[in-house]
Design an enzyme around this catalytic site. Structure first.
Site, PDB file in Angstrom:
ATOM      1  N   GLU A 335     -57.756  42.258  30.671  1.00  0.00           N
ATOM      2  CA  GLU A 335     -58.504  43.387  31.190  1.00  0.00           C
ATOM      3  C   GLU A 335     -59.871  42.940  31.694  1.00  0.00           C
ATOM      4  O   GLU A 335     -60.558  42.157  31.035  1.00  0.00           O
ATOM      5  CB  GLU A 335     -58.640  44.506  30.164  1.00  0.00           C
ATOM      6  CG  GLU A 335     -59.354  44.169  28.890  1.00  0.00           C
ATOM      7  CD  GLU A 335     -59.355  45.339  27.887  1.00  0.00           C
ATOM      8  OE1 GLU A 335     -58.343  46.061  27.809  1.00  0.00           O
ATOM      9  OE2 GLU A 335     -60.377  45.499  27.198  1.00  0.00           O
ATOM     10  N   CYS A 336     -60.211  43.405  32.867  1.00  0.00           N
ATOM     11  CA  CYS A 336     -61.500  43.170  33.508  1.00  0.00           C
ATOM     12  C   CYS A 336     -61.753  41.668  33.668  1.00  0.00           C
ATOM     13  O   CYS A 336     -61.227  41.057  34.581  1.00  0.00           O
ATOM     14  CB  CYS A 336     -62.610  43.881  32.753  1.00  0.00           C
ATOM     15  SG  CYS A 336     -64.057  44.227  33.791  1.00  0.00           S
ATOM     16  N   ALA A 337     -62.548  41.059  32.806  1.00  0.00           N
ATOM     17  CA  ALA A 337     -62.803  39.626  32.922  1.00  0.00           C
ATOM     18  C   ALA A 337     -61.501  38.831  32.922  1.00  0.00           C
ATOM     19  O   ALA A 337     -61.358  37.847  33.658  1.00  0.00           O
ATOM     20  CB  ALA A 337     -63.704  39.161  31.780  1.00  0.00           C
TER      21      ALA A 337
END
Length: 459
Positions: A335-337
């Site tokens: 998720e995200c990073a």
């Protein structure tokens, strides 16, 4: 269960509540008390400083992502064995999820916890007007017990006298302390807020110690403790990850990325994986040259890979290992990073190449809660799985969704598809998205991912 507790709130962001809350935690811990730190909302960074101050994990209380019914149980779980709990609010006291009234606001969580509220007021540009401000906050919602004020950024003894005099005359809310302006306790910020404690190491420890010393001499800690002890018992049972998921056989090993580049995680996520039967093994992609031996599943959470892009790109051995791991059909949740790391490149430098997308920094902030539905099967669950999450980033992926998007949700501008749910570049068990998820709100995610890791290990 009765745990003394209070909520540290403010009229708006930027009033100094993180400094006051972290300082209170540190000052109370210095007295030998076991302090349980908590943060309203989805923010990962403030709990890092809370954890340094308390010597135990800072935990989030997010009524949007986890549901109002879980707030008190999650609090009791995190605060087990504590002498007192300090809960830092989010934004202004009454600011919650956009367009949803009080949901997920500091006031909402304070009511769910039946906790007294201490209002941190930036007094730098006012004197008598402070009484009108406090009176308004104290009377706005009669179910919120605003029981104390801490004056922040007070200029002088004369200024403090004027403020206290006005509050004694016009608000009926006692002043628990007055904090002088101090550059020594400033916590450096950047594009997404405060710099995470994990990145600052010795500097962060000094900053927390300075906050504790400042608040310890500026605030009446005995009055704070007396106020916290007025909170009534909570009737809820503590949240128990073992009651949320059943363990799968085989004890699959799940590697969880951490370190400075991937520092965003909720403690309950790992606790749920453990309860689901996994062996959780942390590792740091900035320094590891391979995945932990025997890894059957990989979780790569949020953080700031854009600040370590050269180091991550230069670790070609690990990038190759992760690409091979994905190609083997092993489950990966990012998720995200983690999404940025699995793409082809980030700001022009090569990443893992698992997903056919390129990421870059922008000036635009994407921020907000989301109600999402899974559009395809993935190791996090079948198509149709519904979750509540949070976006918070200044990067963009091009494309932002694969042929099999991870999620769909609606925004005011219309429906949106986002993320990747395999097959990517031969990676049928990858789920990658910008959406941050608190798995306590959707414990089936941990059960599904652990089952996928067990199946992969079994071969």
């Amino acid at each position: 269960m009765n745990i003394p507790r209070l909520v540290v709130a403010a009229p708006s962001s930027g009033s100094g509540k993180t400094t006051v809350a972290t300082g209170l935690i540190a000052a109370l811990a210095a007295r030998g008390l076991a302090v349980s730190p908590h943060k309203v909302g989805p923010d990962y960074i403030d709990p890092g400083y809370h954890g340094l101050a308390a010597g135990r994990p800072g935990r989030n209380l997010d009524a949007f992502m986890c549901g109002p019914e879980r707030i008190a149980p999650l609090f009791l779980h995190g605060a087990a064995g504590a002498d007192v709990a300090v809960v830092e609010g989010v934004m202004g006291l009454f600011d919650g999820a956009s367009g949803r009234g009080e949901l997920a606001s500091t006031a909402h969580v304070a009511k769910l916890l039946r906790a007294p509220v201490v209002l941190v007021v930036d007094a730098s540009s006012q004197s008598r007007s402070v009484a009108a401000l406090v009176h308004g906050f104290a009377s706005w919602d009669p179910e919120v017990r605003l029981a104390g004020v801490i004056l922040n950024r007070v200029a002088s003894d004369r200024h403090e006298h004027l403020l206290r005099e006005a509050l004694e005359e016009g608000s009926g809310v006692p002043v628990l302390g007055a904090v002088r302006r101090s550059a020594a306790v400033a916590t450096p910020s950047r594009h997404l807020g405060l710099i995470p404690a994990v990145e600052r190491s010795a500097e962060a420890l000094r900053a927390v110690a300075d906050m504790g010393e400042l608040i310890g001499r500026s605030v009446d800690l005995d009055a704070v403790l007396a106020l916290a002890r007025t909170a009534p018992p909570l009737d809820d049972a503590p949240w128990d990850p073992a009651a949320e998921v059943a363990p799968v056989p085989g004890t699959p090993r799940i590697a969880v990325a951490g370190g400075a580049a991937f520092s965003f995680s909720y403690a309950e996520n790992a606790e749920l994986l453990t309860a689901a039967g996994a062996e959780v093994v942390p590792f740091d992609p900035l320094h590891a040259d391979a995945l932990p031996e025997g890894t059957a599943g990989l979780v790569i959470g949020g953080g700031f890979p854009e600040l370590y892009v050269r180091e991550l790109s230069g670790n070609t051995t690990l990038r190759g290992a992760i690409a091979a791991f994905a190609a083997s059909g092993a489950p990966i949740a990012a998720e995200c990073a983690g999404l940025l790391y699995l793409g082809r490149e980030l700001d022009g430098l090569p990443m893992c190449g698992v997903l056919d997308t390129a990421a870059r920094m922008t000036e635009r902030l994407t921020l907000g809660y989301r109600e999402a539905v899974a559009l395809h099967d993935s190791p996090l669950g079948p198509a149709g799985t519904r979750v509540r999450g949070h976006e918070f980033h200044r990067t963009v992926c091009e494309p932002g969704a694969g042929e099999r998007p991870a999620w769909g949700w609606r925004l005011p501008a219309g429906p949106r598809t986002e993320g990747f749910a395999g097959p990517g570049t031969g990676a049928g068990q990858v789920h990658a998205s910008y959406l941050h998820l608190h798995w306590a709100g959707s414990p089936q995610l941990a059960a599904s991912f652990t089952a996928a890791a067990a199946a992969h290990r079994a071969g």
